[in-house]
Structures are given as C-alpha cells and as structure tokens.
Design a protein around this motif. Structure first.
Motif, PDB file in Angstrom:
ATOM      1  N   LYS A  96      48.515  25.437 -26.921  1.00  0.00           N
ATOM      2  CA  LYS A  96      48.657  25.945 -25.478  1.00  0.00           C
ATOM      3  C   LYS A  96      49.553  24.896 -24.732  1.00  0.00           C
ATOM      4  O   LYS A  96      49.908  23.641 -25.452  1.00  0.00           O
ATOM      5  N   PRO A  97      50.293  25.209 -23.668  1.00  0.00           N
ATOM      6  CA  PRO A  97      51.281  24.205 -23.079  1.00  0.00           C
ATOM      7  C   PRO A  97      50.457  22.770 -22.999  1.00  0.00           C
ATOM      8  O   PRO A  97      49.503  22.566 -22.435  1.00  0.00           O
ATOM      9  N   ASP A  98      51.348  21.794 -23.064  1.00  0.00           N
ATOM     10  CA  ASP A  98      51.051  20.425 -22.858  1.00  0.00           C
ATOM     11  C   ASP A  98      49.828  19.991 -23.820  1.00  0.00           C
ATOM     12  O   ASP A  98      49.454  18.964 -23.266  1.00  0.00           O
ATOM     13  N   THR A  99      49.551  20.769 -24.658  1.00  0.00           N
ATOM     14  CA  THR A  99      48.638  20.414 -25.584  1.00  0.00           C
ATOM     15  C   THR A  99      49.065  19.744 -26.763  1.00  0.00           C
ATOM     16  O   THR A  99      49.751  20.161 -27.835  1.00  0.00           O
ATOM     17  N   PRO A 100      48.442  18.317 -26.959  1.00  0.00           N
ATOM     18  CA  PRO A 100      48.930  17.793 -28.485  1.00  0.00           C
ATOM     19  C   PRO A 100      48.229  18.234 -29.472  1.00  0.00           C
ATOM     20  O   PRO A 100      47.006  18.671 -29.464  1.00  0.00           O
ATOM     21  N   SER A 137      57.608  26.006 -28.858  1.00  0.00           N
ATOM     22  CA  SER A 137      57.890  27.169 -27.845  1.00  0.00           C
ATOM     23  C   SER A 137      56.889  27.208 -26.435  1.00  0.00           C
ATOM     24  O   SER A 137      57.270  27.699 -25.388  1.00  0.00           O
ATOM     25  N   VAL A 138      55.830  26.235 -26.552  1.00  0.00           N
ATOM     26  CA  VAL A 138      54.959  26.276 -25.435  1.00  0.00           C
ATOM     27  C   VAL A 138      54.842  24.892 -24.992  1.00  0.00           C
ATOM     28  O   VAL A 138      54.067  24.392 -23.833  1.00  0.00           O
ATOM     29  N   GLY A 139      56.033  23.904 -25.463  1.00  0.00           N
ATOM     30  CA  GLY A 139      56.037  22.646 -24.828  1.00  0.00           C
ATOM     31  C   GLY A 139      54.908  21.582 -25.261  1.00  0.00           C
ATOM     32  O   GLY A 139      54.534  20.845 -24.316  1.00  0.00           O
ATOM     33  N   THR A 169      57.168  27.159 -39.096  1.00  0.00           N
ATOM     34  CA  THR A 169      56.522  28.106 -38.358  1.00  0.00           C
ATOM     35  C   THR A 169      55.733  27.748 -37.376  1.00  0.00           C
ATOM     36  O   THR A 169      55.714  28.077 -36.078  1.00  0.00           O
ATOM     37  N   ILE A 170      54.889  26.438 -37.726  1.00  0.00           N
ATOM     38  CA  ILE A 170      53.885  25.814 -36.719  1.00  0.00           C
ATOM     39  C   ILE A 170      54.923  24.989 -35.670  1.00  0.00           C
ATOM     40  O   ILE A 170      54.693  24.992 -34.592  1.00  0.00           O
ATOM     41  N   ALA A 171      56.082  24.235 -36.278  1.00  0.00           N
ATOM     42  CA  ALA A 171      56.686  23.446 -35.441  1.00  0.00           C
ATOM     43  C   ALA A 171      57.414  24.291 -34.257  1.00  0.00           C
ATOM     44  O   ALA A 171      57.398  23.797 -33.121  1.00  0.00           O
TER      45      ALA A 171
END
Length: 449
Positions: free
Chosen positions: A202-206, A226-228, A219-221
């Motif tokens: 999710k966004p801003d999630t490491p 895409s979600v930052g 694919t994972i990268a």
C-alpha cells in the motif's frame, strides 16, 4: 471448499458447524463481503496496533513465527493471525502471545456469524473478521497478519497500510483462483502470481522481499513503485550468509555481527528468518536489539514445517533409530525446499521413505518428480474430510516418477507399521498436505500451543 475444523468444546463446535455450512464464497475472491462484514462490526481492522502483513506461496507462516518470536524476545505483546490450523481451530488466532481460549472464540464466532447471516461470506472471511475483532478489543503492542490466499483480493487485505509488508517465497499454487483470466493482469503465470502477492503493498508502506527471477522481481518492483512504497529486496537491500547451522545477516540499514542459529530445520528457514529481520529493520521504533533478534531466531518454531517428531504414539510405531519428519509442503516450490534439506542435512544417511497424501487440486506428479531422487519407497494415504488424490492413483504417479516402490495404505499409522516391518531408511517423511501433517501431530499427541 471450506476448511474443516473440530473442537472438543461444545460451544466452539456449534459455531464451527455454522462456519462449515457457509456458502463457498471463498471461490469468488474479492473484498466486498469482508468490507461489509467488518463495517457491521465497527471496522475493527482500523483499530489494530503496529501491523506486519506477510504474503508468499511458501514460507510466510515461518516468517510470521520469526517475527513473533523476535518481538516477544523484545518483551512486546503480539497478536497473530495465521492459517490453516493443524489440529485446533484456536491456532489461527493468537492474542497477546496466547492462543485464543474456547470461551472467547465461541463468543466471537457467534457474533460475527450472526452479522454475516445474509452476506454469503466464506469460512475465511468470517474467521478473518473474528480475528480483527479480537485484535481490536484485546490490548497488544504488535499485530502479525498472514495472507490466506494470494494478496490483492485476500480478506486480510482490507487492513489500512501496515507498518511493514513482507513477501516470502513465490511459486505456482492455487491456480484456479490466482491465474483466472482478468483484464489488466500479467499473462505469464509467475508474473501474475507475483502481481497478486504484491497487491498487499500500500502507499508509503515499506516492503521486504526475497530475491526472485528477473521477471518476478520486475513485476514486484513495478507494483511497489506504482503505489509509492519502499522496496527492500534480498540481494540489493539485505542478504544472509549461511555457514553450517547458522547465518549472518547484513543490509544497507546495518548488519548483525553475531551468528544467528535457527531452531527450525532447512536452509530455507534461514532465508525466512532473514526476511523477518528485514521487516523489523524497516519498522518504526522500538527496534529489537541484536541479542533479542538472536534469541527470537533461536526460539522460533512453526509446527509442521520440516519438523522432527518427538516421542509419542506415532513415533513409537517405528524401530529405535528411525526419525520421522513432517512437512506440509504441497507444491513444486515447497518440494524444492524439501529436497535441498534432504540433500544438505540428511546427505550422510540412506534415502528416505515417504508417507504421502495430497489434495486433489495439487500437482502431485510434479511434487513426486522433484522428490523421486531422494525416495526409496512411498506409502500413499488419503486425507479424510478433503478432496484428495486417491492413494492408488498417487502410488501410480510415484512409480511413473521413478520411485522404485509405492504402496497405497489406509492411513498414516498403517503406512508406518508397514515401513516398520522393513525400513532400512532411517528417515521417514510425512508430507504433501498441511492437513495430513495436522493428523500426524494429533496422532503423536504433539498439539501446537
């Protein structure tokens, strides 16, 4: 097909019977039903403590076990939601370090099932909602959530952005669900699986991950970018250096100087432990110390994953000097991990004897082909209560895979008795399904706690 569960507590069993009668909503992945169910319950998924979310084809449960053990070595109270259970349904929900008790479990399931009455919710959706409700009501410092199936559309994925996400080993499994044609998804199966698993980011999630082949890695990268989110992959971000029964961990965020010795067997468990450390190093403070990490790695245990059975009624069936191992691996990726363990850890001993049972939707031929070079003979068994490969058919697959002898048996005990009569192999492996492994633990009276 819903999971089967049984309890000696009448109140719990009443609710488990209601769970078993649910419609097969699990056959239609999506977040609409679980979102509505949680809304009716007051949205407990928004009231969780610091959360770690873990996906993967194999190894995600072990990674969760390492996370929990390290955090508890740090003195923190930890909730955990994992699946499936091996013997008792209670294993799925751990509250502040302790398996949920029968009275609370019965009450929670009744509450959630009553709210879900008209939703066509699945077994897993109801169970997930019950876990979230318990986690919201019982105080704890951290929460570890294991994805059930896939990631993007898994019921656990309604949680808000967690502190850290993790993705463990990836392989082809659950093809009927995860490879169903859908517009806008990758065509290549391995890339599609990776894309689905990365749906938990999710966004801003490491997010910490293993190293994967280039297509999967890309694919994972791409999904992470895409979600930052922040990507922390094995290799570029963190690494392990195995040496005998220990390993060292290093990363861009710092290294751990002392050797780490996992209790769990197999080189793949060192990587799972490495992933757990990577997730913790990405998490906000408080950080565990090196000593706490070492204690957690040494103490972590995840039943049914390359586990040596102790003394009990099942092991008593074999002559002295025989070891019985259990492993719930049921796909090609898991078979490769098992063969690495067999070749590296048991290399000085005779070929193993295998007791095998597999669900009907698993690729038994590929699983057997991978294990064949290490197996002297196979005893094939059914998995009562589940659609499974017929033991006669499974035995034929074993012969076709090049295993010299394969004999169908009625159950684990009869298979071991047959092996006891003539088993020069000193290692017996019971494998092919977590349900079968659960039976073995139950018969040997080694109940997960």
């Amino acid at each position: 097909m819903p999971d089967h569960a049984h309890s000696s507590d009448p109140a719990v069993q009443t609710q488990l019977d209601r769970l078993a009668a649910l419609s097969p909503g699990r056959d239609i992945l999506g977040l609409e039903r679980i979102a509505e169910l949680c809304a009716r319950l007051g949205n407990p998924q928004f009231q969780l403590p610091r959360t770690f979310h873990v996906a993967g084809t194999n190894g995600k449960g072990s990674t969760c076990a390492y996370l929990r053990a390290i955090l508890e070595a740090q003195g923190r109270r930890v909730h955990a939601y994992t699946s499936p259970h091996l013997v008792r349904f209670n294993e799925r929900i751990r509250l502040a370090g302790t398996l949920i008790d029968d009275a609370l479990l019965a009450a929670l399931l009744e509450e959630v099932l009553d709210e879900a009455a008209d939703l066509q919710a699945s077994f897993f959706e109801v169970t997930t909602a019950a876990a979230f409700l318990a986690f919201a009501r019982i105080p704890a410092d951290d929460c570890i959530i294991e994805v059930g199936l896939g990631g993007r559309l898994d019921a656990t994925n309604i949680i808000p952005p967690p502190a850290v996400a993790g993705i463990a080993s990836l392989g082809i499994d659950h093809e009927a669900f995860l490879l169903e044609p859908e517009a806008g998804t990758p065509d290549e199966p391995a890339a599609r699986i990776a894309w689905e698993k990365a749906g938990i980011v999710k966004p801003d999630t490491p997010v910490a991950t293993f190293a994967y082949p280039p297509l999967v890695q890309d694919t994972i990268a791409a999904k992470v970018a895409s979600v930052g989110a922040t990507h922390f992959p094995e290799g570029d971000g963190w690494t392990i250096e195995p040496s005998g029964d220990s390993f060292r961990w290093s990363s861009k965020l710092g290294s751990i100087d002392q050797p780490l010795r996992p209790r769990m067997a197999g080189a793949h468990q060192m990587r799972n432990a490495g992933l757990a450390i990577a997730m913790l190093r990405l998490a906000p403070d408080p950080q565990p110390s090196e000593a706490e990490i070492a204690r957690g790695i040494a103490g972590a245990h995840w039943p049914g994953r390359m586990q040596l059975l102790g003394s009990g009624p099942l092991t008593a069936l074999m002559p002295e000097g025989h070891d019985i191992w259990i492993d719930g691996g049921h796909n090609l990726d898991a078979a490769k991990q098992v063969t690495t363990f067999l070749s590296e850890t048991l290399a000085r001993r005779e070929p193993i004897d295998l007791v095998l049972g597999m669900l009907a939707n698993k690729d038994a031929g590929a699983f057997l082909a991978a294990l064949a070079p290490y197996v002297r003979r196979v005893m094939t068994v059914p998995i009562p209560g589940h659609d499974h490969h017929d033991p006669e058919s499974l035995a034929k697959m074993a012969l076709d895979a090049g295993i010299a002898a394969a004999v169908p048996r009625t159950d684990i005990a009869s298979a071991l008795r047959a092996l006891a009569a003539d088993s020069p192999a000193r290692n017996i492996l019971i494998s092919g399904s977590l349900y079968l492994v659960g039976q073995a633990l139950d018969h040997n009276e080694e109940w997960p706690a």
